[in-house]
Design a protein around this motif. Structure first.
Motif, short mmCIF file in Angstrom:
data_model
loop_
_atom_site.label_atom_id
_atom_site.label_comp_id
_atom_site.label_asym_id
_atom_site.label_seq_id
_atom_site.Cartn_x
_atom_site.Cartn_y
_atom_site.Cartn_z
N ALA A 131 0.70 17.03 -15.11
CA ALA A 131 -0.19 18.07 -14.58
C ALA A 131 -1.66 17.72 -14.86
N SER A 132 -1.93 17.25 -16.10
CA SER A 132 -3.31 16.87 -16.43
C SER A 132 -3.73 15.64 -15.65
N LEU A 133 -2.79 14.70 -15.39
CA LEU A 133 -3.12 13.52 -14.57
C LEU A 133 -3.48 13.94 -13.15
N ALA A 134 -2.69 14.84 -12.57
CA ALA A 134 -3.02 15.33 -11.24
C ALA A 134 -4.36 16.04 -11.24
N LEU A 135 -4.63 16.80 -12.32
CA LEU A 135 -5.91 17.49 -12.43
C LEU A 135 -7.06 16.48 -12.54
N ALA A 136 -6.86 15.41 -13.30
CA ALA A 136 -7.91 14.40 -13.45
C ALA A 136 -8.18 13.71 -12.12
N LEU A 137 -7.13 13.37 -11.38
CA LEU A 137 -7.33 12.71 -10.08
C LEU A 137 -8.00 13.66 -9.09
N GLY A 138 -7.58 14.92 -9.10
CA GLY A 138 -8.23 15.89 -8.21
C GLY A 138 -9.69 16.08 -8.57
N LEU A 139 -9.99 16.15 -9.86
CA LEU A 139 -11.37 16.30 -10.29
C LEU A 139 -12.19 15.08 -9.90
N ALA A 140 -11.59 13.90 -9.98
CA ALA A 140 -12.30 12.68 -9.57
C ALA A 140 -12.67 12.74 -8.09
N ASP A 141 -11.73 13.23 -7.26
CA ASP A 141 -12.03 13.33 -5.82
C ASP A 141 -13.17 14.30 -5.57
N VAL A 142 -13.13 15.47 -6.24
CA VAL A 142 -14.16 16.48 -5.99
C VAL A 142 -15.53 15.99 -6.49
N VAL A 143 -15.56 15.40 -7.68
CA VAL A 143 -16.83 14.91 -8.22
C VAL A 143 -17.38 13.80 -7.34
N THR A 144 -16.47 12.94 -6.81
CA THR A 144 -16.92 11.87 -5.91
C THR A 144 -17.56 12.45 -4.66
N ASP A 145 -16.91 13.46 -4.06
CA ASP A 145 -17.50 14.11 -2.88
C ASP A 145 -18.82 14.78 -3.23
N GLU A 146 -18.87 15.39 -4.42
CA GLU A 146 -20.11 16.06 -4.85
C GLU A 146 -21.23 15.06 -5.04
N ALA A 147 -20.91 13.83 -5.48
CA ALA A 147 -21.91 12.80 -5.71
C ALA A 147 -22.38 12.14 -4.44
N GLY A 148 -21.95 12.59 -3.31
CA GLY A 148 -22.44 12.02 -2.05
C GLY A 148 -21.43 11.09 -1.41
N GLY A 149 -20.18 11.17 -1.83
CA GLY A 149 -19.16 10.36 -1.17
C GLY A 149 -19.12 8.92 -1.63
N VAL A 150 -19.58 8.62 -2.84
CA VAL A 150 -19.50 7.26 -3.36
C VAL A 150 -18.03 6.90 -3.57
N ARG A 151 -17.63 5.77 -3.04
CA ARG A 151 -16.22 5.35 -3.17
C ARG A 151 -15.96 4.86 -4.58
N LEU A 152 -14.88 5.36 -5.17
CA LEU A 152 -14.45 4.91 -6.49
C LEU A 152 -13.19 4.07 -6.28
N ASP A 153 -13.37 2.77 -6.13
CA ASP A 153 -12.26 1.89 -5.81
C ASP A 153 -11.49 1.44 -7.04
N THR A 154 -12.02 1.67 -8.22
CA THR A 154 -11.35 1.26 -9.47
C THR A 154 -11.32 2.45 -10.41
N LEU A 155 -10.11 2.82 -10.87
CA LEU A 155 -9.92 3.90 -11.82
C LEU A 155 -9.12 3.39 -13.00
N PHE A 156 -9.33 4.04 -14.18
CA PHE A 156 -8.57 3.71 -15.38
C PHE A 156 -7.95 5.00 -15.92
N ILE A 157 -6.67 4.91 -16.31
CA ILE A 157 -5.98 6.05 -16.90
C ILE A 157 -5.55 5.64 -18.30
N ASP A 158 -6.02 6.39 -19.30
CA ASP A 158 -5.86 6.01 -20.71
C ASP A 158 -4.72 6.80 -21.34
N GLU A 159 -3.53 6.13 -21.59
CA GLU A 159 -2.43 6.66 -22.39
C GLU A 159 -1.78 7.91 -21.79
#
Length: 998
Positions: free
Chosen positions: A909-937
């Motif tokens: 659930a927290s992983l889905a929340l983190a990915l969703g938050l990443a999408d929203v923050v990316t759109d908020e930042a002007g649509g900058v593509r985040l092609d590389t993500l890291f998930i820690d533990e």
């Protein structure tokens, strides 16, 4: 943003240079970053963050970050450096950062700190070359932040997905969620609006209170002016109705003041009439009293004049004799002047003749003048002898100077000879001191070379002794941990076997008539299995498994610690050997003592050299002074002979000129005194003869003037004379008597005065008392009238000022009401804001609703359609609403709190929340593509099926051309994910091993 390559040197646990090819790792979409605990997996992510932002994620920052980032395994001459190559916003960039580091000085001993350096380069595809853009920390930071469109905190939250943070976010309260969302979405401007509205409310409220306070102050001043007859409203500043109450009280006070002023005017008019009548009566009484006293005074003055009539006639006769004597006054003055002058001249002549020799005491003026001329002529002939005498004195002084120089040079020669006699002994002693200090310095350098290895061996021996005990203790702890792990595994296997035996009862617990069985598919369940006593459920088995995993981790940690201690013991033994520690300590102490003594002796080298140099310089000065004294002594012999010859000639000339006197100067002084005395005696004799003749002529003229004026002798005329003071006083007495007589006669002749004398005496006291009473009543009436007028004017002024203040405060009160309503609404304290949501919380609630929607799309797939995240505006307890987060369970159809999720459910659930938050923050930042993500533990809490679902969701991210790096030490992931980056730790630091998808 896509990462291409990362180069690390002397950073974190990496002592040597390491490289990461993200293009190779990202080819498969998913890649694994794994390694043992403490190897440096997170340090790879720290290096990416440091290259972009110049600092590591917030939890790992330190005060001296440049020093803490440097690897302890790095060589002394190797500088820490991080270089990252990436593509962002269509531009391929290379960022190189070097934190500050402490290095050895190029010249001299010690260390120095080099400043941090940063380079930014861009790849030009047309020229296929890199070009430099900037070396400024500030410019590069602003450029990267602008291109990425997010701050460091946002980057660490949406690119380096920290699962622990999102698990806390998932279960946090509204305030904690608000802090995180506020950092990510930068809602400071809305908080600033709340702050500005609150400040505006406080400012306008203060202005309203200040205006009301000033209005109440005016009301108090009106009350004082009205004499406390005015009643003030019992309202505090800021309360409604205050202005109307003050204006109403002011109107009543003004009307009362006008009535009091009318009464005072009437009383003043009556007092003025009474004062005029008593004034006329007092004036009449005073005039009658004045005339009566004037007549009485005139009668008294006439009586006094009659008593002084004889004295008046005697004064007139004295004045007449004085007028006759005035004709003789010039002759008397001339005779007195001649007599005084003759007495002074005779006395001067007597004093001058008393100083002359007896032979000239009775000589006349002519012989005395001739003798004075002869003395002056003799004095003029002594001028040449005076010059010779002064020259002789100079010669005597010059010879005395030569004698003093001779004595001084003799002392210099003797002192130099005495000092030079001991020179060889002094030089030998100083040279011996210099040689001894030089030998000690050489010996100290040799001992310094021997001392450092001895110290290192002593330190290693002490560490060898300590690690021997630590190794045995670590071995015991490792054995105990291994036994605990075996027991925990056996307990877990026992519980698992018991649960498998009762799994039918566990499945039957969820059967419902009409619902297909998950095993056989039947909808009828006539005889479902029942749980027996001691049944083991899934939670008990999972707790046992967790206990076993914890025990196994403790065992592995104890074994790693034992290996580390053994390696350290071997290294210390290799350095120290088998020599006992006490013997090594004794050897090191002996070397330290010898080195200290040698250094103490060699420290006097410079002082000894300086003393020898000063002694040699003094010897040269002594020899030079001795030679110069000999040269000066030879030159003084000729000078002394010349002076003796000139002195003999001068003494012969002066013997002739002195005569019987002691010196030429004494002889000249005798002649000067003789000439002066003779000249003075001749002058005084001539003056005495002239004044005697003038006195005789003055006596004859005085006798003739006294006879013509009618006096028998000049003495009678002198007695009749009056000086100026006596003449003026006598004339004043005569004039005063005549003036007084005329004035008395004039007063007694006045008709009004004589008529008033015949009337009864005036009662002046009664008239003055009546006038004083009338004055007092007039002043009281006038004061009362002025006070009433001032009260009326002051009340009018204060009332007008209060009216103006009320009109000025009216728009301010309206503004305060409007601003207070807006501030309360924005702060969530207004009654109109039913959910008590602050403005910032309202904006964050909208963002959280978007995040929940984006997270649900992935959570449904991870949970096989069971869970959905929803945003809630409900209030929790007495707090404010707006940032609630709930999970909807499709199996029960109910909405429940996220804190009720299990460990594995919380993770995905927290992983889905983190990915969703990443999408929203990316759109908020002007649509900058985040092609590389890291998930820690966090993947260790998932079962196999859930892990497959989560990996499928992560693998689906490739549909948006993303690559995901998973940071984990779960063994099962190494079999599932082929692209791997392994961190291997060792004694000399960690190293990276990369394996691509192929």
């Amino acid at each position: 943003m896509r990462l291409h390559r990362l180069d690390i040197t002397a950073f974190g646990p990496f002592g040597a240079s390491q490289s990461v090819d993200f293009d190779d790792l990202s080819a498969a979409g998913l890649f694994l970053l794994h390694g043992p605990t403490g190897a440096g997996k997170t340090s790879v992510l720290d290096a990416v963050c440091y290259a972009l932002y110049g600092s590591v994620p917030g939890a790992r920052q330190g005060s001296g970050q440049g020093m803490t980032l440097r690897s302890d395994h790095a060589a002394p001459g190797t500088r820490t450096e991080v270089r990252l190559e990436l593509t962002v916003a269509g531009r391929r960039l290379e960022i190189t950062r070097q934190p500050p580091w402490e290095r050895l000085k190029l010249r001299g001993k010690g260390t120095t700190v080099d400043k941090a350096q940063t380079w930014l380069r861009e790849y030009d595809p047309t020229t296929r070359a890199w070009k430099d853009l900037s070396r400024s920390h500030q410019e590069i930071g602003e450029e990267i932040t602008q291109l990425l469109g997010m701050s460091r905190e946002q980057f660490c939250q949406v690119v380096l997905l920290p699962q622990g943070d999102f698990a806390r976010f998932l279960r946090a309260d509204a305030e904690a969620r608000g802090k995180l969302l506020g950092r990510l979405f930068d809602t400071r401007r809305f908080a600033e609006v709340e702050k500005r509205l609150a400040e505006r409310r406080r400012a306008t409220e203060a202005q309203v209170r200040e205006g009301d306070a000033a209005l109440l102050a005016d009301a108090h001043r009106m009350q004082q002016a009205a004499g406390d007859t005015m009643e003030l409203p019992e309202l505090a500043p800021g309360e409604p109705g205050l202005a109307e109450a003050v204006l109403e009280a002011a109107a009543v006070a003004r009307a009362t003041a006008r009535e009091l002023l009318t009464i005072a005017d009437r009383r003043l008019t009556a007092a003025e009439s009474a004062r005029a009548a008593t004034g006329r009566e007092l004036a009449d009484a005073r005039e009658l009293d004045r005339l009566q006293r004037r007549f009485a005074e005139a009668r008294e003055r006439a009586a006094r004049l009659a008593e002084r009539s004889d004295a008046h006639r005697a004064a007139q006769e004295r004045m007449e004799r004085a007028r006759k004597a005035e004709a003789v006054a010039p002759a008397l003055e001339l005779r007195d002047a001649a007599d005084s002058e003759h007495r002074r001249a005779a006395a001067a002549e007597a004093r001058a003749r008393a100083l002359l020799p007896q032979a000239l005491a009775d000589a006349g003026a002519a012989p005395l003048a001739a003798a004075a001329r002869r003395a002056a002529e003799e004095l003029g002939g002594l001028e040449s002898a005076r010059r010779a005498e002064r020259r002789l004195a100079a010669l005597v002084e010059e010879r005395a100077g030569l004698d003093r120089q001779e004595r001084a040079d003799e002392e210099v020669r003797q002192e130099a000879e005495t000092w030079l006699a001991d020179w060889e002994t002094v030089r030998t002693g100083l040279q011996s001191r210099v040689d001894s200090a030089q030998e000690a310095a050489t010996r100290a350098e040799q001992l310094a070379v021997q001392r450092d290895p001895a110290r290192r061996r002593l330190t290693a021996a002490r560490q060898r002794d300590r690690l021997t005990d630590d190794t045995e203790a670590a071995r015991q702890r490792a054995l105990a941990a291994a036994e605990d792990a075996v027991e925990a595994r056996a307990h877990w296997l026992d519980l698992k076997e018991q649960r498998l035996h009762g799994i039918a009862a566990e499945l039957a617990a969820n059967l419902t008539d009409g619902t297909p069985c998950a095993v056989c598919g039947a909808t009828q369940h006539p005889a479902p299995a029942r749980k027996t006593a001691g049944h083991v459920d899934r939670e008990a088995e999972e707790r046992a498994l967790t206990d076993y995993q914890t025990a196994d981790e403790l065992r592995a940690r104890a074994e790693r610690h034992l290996g580390t201690v053994r390696e350290a013991l071997a290294a210390a033994t290799a350095e120290a050997g088998d020599t006992p520690t006490a013997q090594l300590a004794e050897e090191a102490e002996g070397l330290d003592g010898a080195y200290t003594r040698a250094r103490a002796t060699s420290s006097g080298l410079h002082a000894a050299q300086e003393e020898l140099r000063r002694a040699e310089g003094e010897r040269e000065q002594r020899v030079a002074a001795q030679q110069q004294a000999a040269v000066r002594s030879a030159s003084r012999v000729a000078a002394r002979d010349r002076l003796e010859r000139e002195q003999a000639v001068l003494e012969e000339e002066l013997t002739r000129a002195r005569g019987t006197a002691e010196s030429v100067t004494a002889r000249a002084a005798q002649l000067e005194r003789r000439a002066a005395l003779l000249t003075d005696a001749a002058d005084t004799a001539r003056a005495a003869e002239d004044t005697a003749q003038r006195l005789k002529d003055a006596d004859a003229r005085l006798s003739d003037a006294a006879f013509r004026a009618g006096f028998d002798t000049p003495a009678d005329a002198a007695a009749a004379l009056l000086d100026d003071t006596a003449h003026h006083e006598l004339q004043r007495r005569l004039d005063a008597w005549q003036t007084e007589d005329a004035a008395v006669r004039a007063v007694l002749a006045e008709a009004d005065t004589a008529d008033a004398a015949r009337r009864p005496p005036a009662d002046l006291t009664a008239a003055e008392q009546a006038a004083a009473d009338a004055d007092r009543r007039l002043r009281e009436a006038s004061s009362a009238r002025d006070a009433a007028d001032r009260c009326r004017a002051e009340l009018d002024r204060l009332s007008a000022h209060a009216t103006t203040s009320v009109r000025r405060l009216a728009p301010l009160r309206e503004e305060y009401t409007r601003v207070a309503r807006l501030a309360s609404l924005a702060a969530g304290t207004s009654a109109d804001n039913e959910r008590r949501m602050r403005l910032e919380s309202y904006v964050l609630a909208a963002r959280l609703e978007q995040v929940a929607a984006a997270a649900t799309a992935r959570l449904l797939r991870m949970s096989c359609g069971r869970y959905t995240l929803v945003h809630s505006d409900d209030r929790s307890g007495r707090g404010r609403s707006g940032l609630g987060l709930h999970v909807v369970d499709a199996w029960t159809g109910r909405e429940r709190d996220t804190a009720t999720l299990s460990g594995g459910e919380t993770f995905f659930a927290s992983l889905a929340l983190a990915l969703g938050l990443a999408d929203v923050v990316t759109d908020e930042a002007g649509g900058v593509r985040l092609d590389t993500l890291f998930i820690d533990e966090g993947f260790g809490s998932l079962d196999d099926q859930t892990l497959d679902e989560v990996l499928d969701v992560l693998d689906a991210l490739r549909e948006r051309d993303r690559s995901v790096g998973i940071v984990s030490h779960v063994p099962d992931l190494r079999r599932r994910i082929h692209a791997q980056l392994e961190v291997v730790k060792g004694r000399s630091g960690s190293v990276l091993r990369q394996r691509g998808a192929g």
